[in-house]
Design a protein around this motif. Sequence first.
Motif, PDB file in Angstrom:
ATOM      1  N   ALA A  23       4.622   1.230  40.017  1.00 38.50           N
ATOM      2  CA  ALA A  23       4.278   2.508  39.397  1.00 38.50           C
ATOM      3  C   ALA A  23       4.887   3.672  40.174  1.00 38.50           C
ATOM      4  O   ALA A  23       5.398   4.637  39.588  1.00 38.50           O
ATOM      5  CB  ALA A  23       2.762   2.646  39.322  1.00 38.50           C
ATOM      6  N   THR A  24       4.864   3.574  41.495  1.00 35.40           N
ATOM      7  CA  THR A  24       5.396   4.641  42.348  1.00 35.40           C
ATOM      8  C   THR A  24       6.902   4.799  42.178  1.00 35.40           C
ATOM      9  O   THR A  24       7.417   5.922  42.153  1.00 35.40           O
ATOM     10  CB  THR A  24       5.063   4.354  43.822  1.00 35.40           C
ATOM     11  OG1 THR A  24       3.642   4.254  43.978  1.00 35.40           O
ATOM     12  CG2 THR A  24       5.601   5.444  44.733  1.00 35.40           C
ATOM     13  N   ARG A  25       7.612   3.689  42.047  1.00 36.73           N
ATOM     14  CA  ARG A  25       9.069   3.733  41.919  1.00 36.73           C
ATOM     15  C   ARG A  25       9.500   4.393  40.607  1.00 36.73           C
ATOM     16  O   ARG A  25      10.574   5.003  40.539  1.00 36.73           O
ATOM     17  CB  ARG A  25       9.643   2.322  42.031  1.00 36.73           C
ATOM     18  CG  ARG A  25       9.690   1.815  43.474  1.00 36.73           C
ATOM     19  CD  ARG A  25       9.889   0.304  43.524  1.00 36.73           C
ATOM     20  NE  ARG A  25      11.120  -0.141  42.874  1.00 36.73           N
ATOM     21  CZ  ARG A  25      12.327  -0.156  43.445  1.00 36.73           C
ATOM     22  NH1 ARG A  25      12.462   0.302  44.689  1.00 36.73           N
ATOM     23  NH2 ARG A  25      13.376  -0.599  42.804  1.00 36.73           N
ATOM     24  N   GLY A  26       8.691   4.250  39.578  1.00 42.22           N
ATOM     25  CA  GLY A  26       8.952   4.986  38.351  1.00 42.22           C
ATOM     26  C   GLY A  26      10.070   4.476  37.476  1.00 42.22           C
ATOM     27  O   GLY A  26      10.545   5.196  36.591  1.00 42.22           O
ATOM     28  N   ASN A  27      10.519   3.241  37.667  1.00 45.18           N
ATOM     29  CA  ASN A  27      11.558   2.669  36.814  1.00 45.18           C
ATOM     30  C   ASN A  27      10.979   2.014  35.567  1.00 45.18           C
ATOM     31  O   ASN A  27      11.680   1.833  34.570  1.00 45.18           O
ATOM     32  CB  ASN A  27      12.367   1.627  37.592  1.00 45.18           C
ATOM     33  CG  ASN A  27      13.146   2.239  38.729  1.00 45.18           C
ATOM     34  OD1 ASN A  27      13.737   3.300  38.569  1.00 45.18           O
ATOM     35  ND2 ASN A  27      13.146   1.591  39.873  1.00 45.18           N
ATOM     36  N   VAL A  28       9.715   1.637  35.638  1.00 45.84           N
ATOM     37  CA  VAL A  28       9.034   0.959  34.541  1.00 45.84           C
ATOM     38  C   VAL A  28       7.651   1.587  34.394  1.00 45.84           C
ATOM     39  O   VAL A  28       6.979   1.854  35.390  1.00 45.84           O
ATOM     40  CB  VAL A  28       8.889  -0.559  34.824  1.00 45.84           C
ATOM     41  CG1 VAL A  28       8.078  -1.242  33.732  1.00 45.84           C
ATOM     42  CG2 VAL A  28      10.253  -1.231  34.981  1.00 45.84           C
ATOM     43  N   MET A 380      11.567  -5.505  42.193  1.00 45.05           N
ATOM     44  CA  MET A 380      12.944  -5.391  41.744  1.00 45.05           C
ATOM     45  C   MET A 380      13.314  -6.522  40.791  1.00 45.05           C
ATOM     46  O   MET A 380      14.108  -6.327  39.867  1.00 45.05           O
ATOM     47  CB  MET A 380      13.889  -5.345  42.943  1.00 45.05           C
ATOM     48  CG  MET A 380      13.772  -4.064  43.757  1.00 45.05           C
ATOM     49  SD  MET A 380      15.024  -3.892  45.049  1.00 45.05           S
ATOM     50  CE  MET A 380      16.467  -3.486  44.081  1.00 45.05           C
ATOM     51  N   ALA A 381      12.730  -7.708  40.985  1.00 41.97           N
ATOM     52  CA  ALA A 381      12.978  -8.817  40.052  1.00 41.97           C
ATOM     53  C   ALA A 381      12.458  -8.477  38.665  1.00 41.97           C
ATOM     54  O   ALA A 381      13.123  -8.730  37.652  1.00 41.97           O
ATOM     55  CB  ALA A 381      12.321 -10.092  40.580  1.00 41.97           C
ATOM     56  N   VAL A 382      11.269  -7.881  38.606  1.00 47.02           N
ATOM     57  CA  VAL A 382      10.677  -7.501  37.317  1.00 47.02           C
ATOM     58  C   VAL A 382      11.470  -6.355  36.689  1.00 47.02           C
ATOM     59  O   VAL A 382      11.785  -6.381  35.491  1.00 47.02           O
ATOM     60  CB  VAL A 382       9.196  -7.111  37.490  1.00 47.02           C
ATOM     61  CG1 VAL A 382       8.612  -6.618  36.169  1.00 47.02           C
ATOM     62  CG2 VAL A 382       8.393  -8.302  38.010  1.00 47.02           C
ATOM     63  N   GLU A 383      11.803  -5.372  37.487  1.00 48.96           N
ATOM     64  CA  GLU A 383      12.567  -4.228  36.973  1.00 48.96           C
ATOM     65  C   GLU A 383      13.916  -4.668  36.415  1.00 48.96           C
ATOM     66  O   GLU A 383      14.327  -4.228  35.333  1.00 48.96           O
ATOM     67  CB  GLU A 383      12.790  -3.206  38.095  1.00 48.96           C
ATOM     68  CG  GLU A 383      11.546  -2.431  38.506  1.00 48.96           C
ATOM     69  CD  GLU A 383      11.815  -1.492  39.659  1.00 48.96           C
ATOM     70  OE1 GLU A 383      10.998  -0.577  39.871  1.00 48.96           O
ATOM     71  OE2 GLU A 383      12.841  -1.667  40.363  1.00 48.96           O
ATOM     72  N   ILE A 386      13.425  -6.486  32.980  1.00 52.56           N
ATOM     73  CA  ILE A 386      13.113  -5.643  31.819  1.00 52.56           C
ATOM     74  C   ILE A 386      14.288  -4.761  31.453  1.00 52.56           C
ATOM     75  O   ILE A 386      14.510  -4.451  30.279  1.00 52.56           O
ATOM     76  CB  ILE A 386      11.837  -4.805  32.044  1.00 52.56           C
ATOM     77  CG1 ILE A 386      11.246  -4.370  30.694  1.00 52.56           C
ATOM     78  CG2 ILE A 386      12.080  -3.617  32.960  1.00 52.56           C
ATOM     79  CD1 ILE A 386       9.837  -3.812  30.795  1.00 52.56           C
ATOM     80  N   GLY A 387      15.104  -4.383  32.449  1.00 49.75           N
ATOM     81  CA  GLY A 387      16.328  -3.632  32.189  1.00 49.75           C
ATOM     82  C   GLY A 387      16.083  -2.313  31.488  1.00 49.75           C
ATOM     83  O   GLY A 387      14.966  -1.834  31.330  1.00 49.75           O
ATOM     84  N   GLY A 388      17.174  -1.704  31.065  1.00 51.68           N
ATOM     85  CA  GLY A 388      17.064  -0.502  30.248  1.00 51.68           C
ATOM     86  C   GLY A 388      16.785   0.762  31.015  1.00 51.68           C
ATOM     87  O   GLY A 388      16.607   1.822  30.435  1.00 51.68           O
ATOM     88  N   SER A 389      16.697   0.662  32.344  1.00 55.26           N
ATOM     89  CA  SER A 389      16.473   1.882  33.133  1.00 55.26           C
ATOM     90  C   SER A 389      17.292   1.804  34.409  1.00 55.26           C
ATOM     91  O   SER A 389      17.680   0.723  34.842  1.00 55.26           O
ATOM     92  CB  SER A 389      14.988   2.056  33.473  1.00 55.26           C
ATOM     93  OG  SER A 389      14.540   0.963  34.247  1.00 55.26           O
ATOM     94  N   GLN A 390      17.556   2.937  34.979  1.00 59.09           N
ATOM     95  CA  GLN A 390      18.314   2.973  36.219  1.00 59.09           C
ATOM     96  C   GLN A 390      17.429   2.505  37.357  1.00 59.09           C
ATOM     97  O   GLN A 390      16.433   3.140  37.680  1.00 59.09           O
ATOM     98  CB  GLN A 390      18.811   4.411  36.504  1.00 59.09           C
ATOM     99  CG  GLN A 390      19.712   4.526  37.719  1.00 59.09           C
ATOM    100  CD  GLN A 390      21.038   3.804  37.530  1.00 59.09           C
ATOM    101  OE1 GLN A 390      21.595   3.808  36.442  1.00 59.09           O
ATOM    102  NE2 GLN A 390      21.553   3.193  38.586  1.00 59.09           N
ATOM    103  N   ILE A 391      17.768   1.364  37.950  1.00 64.86           N
ATOM    104  CA  ILE A 391      16.955   0.800  39.016  1.00 64.86           C
ATOM    105  C   ILE A 391      17.276   1.460  40.337  1.00 64.86           C
ATOM    106  O   ILE A 391      18.429   1.476  40.789  1.00 64.86           O
ATOM    107  CB  ILE A 391      17.159  -0.724  39.118  1.00 64.86           C
ATOM    108  CG1 ILE A 391      16.880  -1.390  37.779  1.00 64.86           C
ATOM    109  CG2 ILE A 391      16.290  -1.322  40.205  1.00 64.86           C
ATOM    110  CD1 ILE A 391      15.498  -1.133  37.217  1.00 64.86           C
ATOM    111  N   LYS A 392      16.260   2.025  40.971  1.00 64.79           N
ATOM    112  CA  LYS A 392      16.449   2.686  42.257  1.00 64.79           C
ATOM    113  C   LYS A 392      16.497   1.659  43.375  1.00 64.79           C
ATOM    114  O   LYS A 392      15.859   0.621  43.298  1.00 64.79           O
ATOM    115  CB  LYS A 392      15.279   3.648  42.520  1.00 64.79           C
ATOM    116  CG  LYS A 392      15.104   4.732  41.469  1.00 64.79           C
ATOM    117  CD  LYS A 392      13.831   5.515  41.742  1.00 64.79           C
ATOM    118  CE  LYS A 392      13.548   6.521  40.644  1.00 64.79           C
ATOM    119  NZ  LYS A 392      12.240   7.177  40.830  1.00 64.79           N
ATOM    120  N   GLU A 393      17.231   1.947  44.389  1.00 68.79           N
ATOM    121  CA  GLU A 393      17.275   1.097  45.557  1.00 68.79           C
ATOM    122  C   GLU A 393      15.943   1.179  46.300  1.00 68.79           C
ATOM    123  O   GLU A 393      15.309   2.238  46.313  1.00 68.79           O
ATOM    124  CB  GLU A 393      18.405   1.499  46.512  1.00 68.79           C
ATOM    125  CG  GLU A 393      19.795   1.236  45.946  1.00 68.79           C
ATOM    126  CD  GLU A 393      20.047  -0.242  45.682  1.00 68.79           C
ATOM    127  OE1 GLU A 393      19.639  -1.077  46.534  1.00 68.79           O
ATOM    128  OE2 GLU A 393      20.617  -0.568  44.645  1.00 68.79           O
TER     129      GLU A 393
END
Length: 395
Positions: A23-28, A380-383, A386-393
């Motif tokens: 939730a904190t990372r905000g990618n999903v 990161m595996a889940v993010e 699901i794809g479709g968003s810019q994954i942050k490092e």
Amino acid sequence: MKKLAIISTHPIQYNAPWFKLMATRGNVELKVFYTWSQAADTVKDKTFGQDIKWDIPLLEGYDYEFVENVSKKPGSHHFFGIDNPALITQVKAFTPDALLCFGWSFKSHFKAMRYFHGKIPVWFRGDSTLLDETGGIKTSLRRLILKTVYRYVDKAFYVGQANKAYFLKHGLKEHQLVYAPHAVNNAHFEDTDARNYEHRALQWKRELGIPEQQTTVIFAGKFEKKKQPDVLIDAIIAANKNRQQPIALVMIGSGPMDQVIKEKAKRQDNIWMLPFQNQTMMPLVYRLGSVFCLPSQGPGETWGLAMNEAMASSRPVIATDKVGGVKDMVLQDVNSYCFQHDQVSALVEILETLSSETLKVMGLNAKEHSNKFTLERIVMAVESTIGGSQIKEVQ
């Protein structure tokens, strides 16, 4: 932003931290649907024989709902213990792009998997292994049932080698499996000047009356047959007969074998008994000892997350071949030890040869190895799936 619905029975101390991190990372955008509403505050643990209320926050930093459980016998130990007529409706209202389900062997979880299959991707998270299989008709029938269940799963997040073998055996294909290793909140076990874990643990050891330099083995868990706490005590007694400097053993926990363990321990000068310790104390618990022991014979020791916690605390472990995470966590004679679950003599031999100097080096190796098993890797595996968003490092 893609939306992920997660179905789980109740807040669990190992999952809540990575829900919060995601939730904190905000990618999903995620929302957790808890299906055992009766366990909102505490969980009645039948093996420990007490209500467990964790002393770390499990409902902070992420969105969640408790779905009413109408089961007449609520609980996570049987199929009809989780019965939520409103679950599918509440999940649909969230309009998720994917569904991640923890565990299938509950009425409402399985119903949700079947309902959403073919509508949105259905993902699964579990840590079962083949380590306890005995063959025969029961195993064959269970195999058929599980192959049917996993037809409703598009992807499974496997925790380690033994879990991956289990999924492959039950019909899932390599391309359906995503590695998301079992992990604990390593940062919780990290020592700092402010926390001063090592010094505080040493003070605790002195207060208990354990000599400061005495090699000490820690057992922390349920006193139940599958974990073989009685076998560990017998092995310590046997090993000490052949050691110039005896090993101390600290037994922490409770369970159905309470009386057996207390009877064995009270006749020994080098065995200490402590009650169940909550999460805030665990970084000190592991540091009370030189090495942590998980002597399980199964069934059901599907991973052994206490190994992760001990290693994150710079302590090596001694574990059996029936502990699901051993192939991933244990580098034999480098960061830890493994022995065959029914070979007590092998455990005695390990205990006879323990030395503080070697264990310190192995502890450093264990700490380094634990850094491969992190909450960030799960998220990161889940993010990525699901794809479709810019994954942050990961920061």
